[in-house]
Motif scaffolding. Structure first.
Motif, short mmCIF file in Angstrom:
data_model
loop_
_atom_site.label_atom_id
_atom_site.label_comp_id
_atom_site.label_asym_id
_atom_site.label_seq_id
_atom_site.Cartn_x
_atom_site.Cartn_y
_atom_site.Cartn_z
N LEU A 99 -31.42 38.88 9.90
CA LEU A 99 -31.08 38.04 11.05
C LEU A 99 -30.83 36.60 10.61
CD1 LEU A 99 -33.31 39.33 13.98
CD2 LEU A 99 -31.11 40.17 13.14
N HIS A 100 -31.57 36.13 9.60
CA HIS A 100 -31.34 34.77 9.11
C HIS A 100 -29.96 34.64 8.46
CE1 HIS A 100 -35.96 33.88 8.82
NE2 HIS A 100 -35.55 34.17 10.04
N ALA A 101 -29.57 35.63 7.69
CA ALA A 101 -28.23 35.58 7.05
C ALA A 101 -27.13 35.60 8.12
CB ALA A 101 -28.07 36.76 6.09
N VAL A 110 -26.34 33.73 3.52
CA VAL A 110 -27.20 34.46 2.57
C VAL A 110 -28.63 34.02 2.78
CG1 VAL A 110 -26.83 32.74 0.73
CG2 VAL A 110 -27.52 35.07 0.12
N ASP A 111 -29.58 34.91 2.58
CA ASP A 111 -30.99 34.55 2.72
C ASP A 111 -31.84 35.40 1.77
OD1 ASP A 111 -33.04 33.01 3.90
OD2 ASP A 111 -33.61 34.68 5.19
N PHE A 112 -32.94 34.81 1.35
CA PHE A 112 -33.89 35.47 0.44
C PHE A 112 -35.31 35.26 0.96
CE2 PHE A 112 -30.32 33.92 -2.03
CZ PHE A 112 -29.98 34.98 -2.85
N HIS A 113 -36.16 36.24 0.77
CA HIS A 113 -37.59 36.05 1.04
C HIS A 113 -38.41 36.79 -0.01
CE1 HIS A 113 -37.72 33.88 4.88
NE2 HIS A 113 -36.57 34.48 5.12
N GLN A 114 -39.62 36.28 -0.25
CA GLN A 114 -40.55 36.99 -1.12
C GLN A 114 -41.14 38.18 -0.36
OE1 GLN A 114 -43.76 34.82 -3.13
NE2 GLN A 114 -42.57 32.93 -2.83
#
Ligand SMILES: [Zn+2]
Length: 160
Positions: free
Chosen positions: A43-45, A9-13
């Motif tokens: 891609l990060h997830a 899982v990944d999050f960004h502002q």
């Protein structure tokens, strides 16, 4: 046959003045994702799901955001490097399923290109890379367009 599942899982502002890269594709939008790299949430997830399935730590361990080496780096390079880690550990990818969560822009027109890019880097078929998109129905930070999230699951097969 030895199979292993992985989850990431990944999050960004989302902020003004940044490019919006998702799934290796540059999207047309007035905001972009904030991060040390190009902040490609999908891609990060996927990287984290791959590392998780092989029990090889997480993306922050391998590509620390304190390192100048990874400043503004194209996340396709991180995906390729992560793929090399799991290949070296004798795994091949069976399939990937992902979900993007953001309010805008609409992702659907970009999905075929994302699938093509990811499948080529990971040497799998386009039909082995599922990309879905949803919103939070205007709720929370994603609904307010302050950020976005991506979730990924992956199945690896040990080819020892
Ligand atoms: Zn990220």
């Amino acid at each position: 046959m030895s199979l292993r599942i992985g989850f990431g899982v990944d999050f960004h502002q989302l902020v003004e003045g940044r490019e919006l890269w998702i799934g290796g594709v540059k999207l047309k939008h007035h905001k972009g994702a904030l991060g040390h790299s190009d902040a490609d949430v999908l891609l990060h997830a996927i990287c984290d799901a791959m590392l998780g399935a092989a029990c090889l730590g997480d993306i922050g361990v391998h590509f620390p955001d304190t390192s100048t080496e990874f400043k503004n780096i194209d996340s396709k390079i991180l995906l390729k490097k992560t793929f090399e880690f799991i290949t070296d550990a004798n795994y091949k990818i069976v399939n990937i399923d992902t979900a993007l969560c953001l309010e805008l822009p609409k992702i659907k027109p970009y999905i075929p290109e994302m699938q093509k890019i990811i499948s080529e880097i990971l040497n799998i078929k386009i039909s082995d890379v599922s990309i879905k998109a949803t919103t939070t129905e205007k709720m929370g930070f994603i609904g307010r367009e302050e950020g976005l999230a991506a979730y990924a699951t992956i199945l690896l097969e040990n080819i020892n």
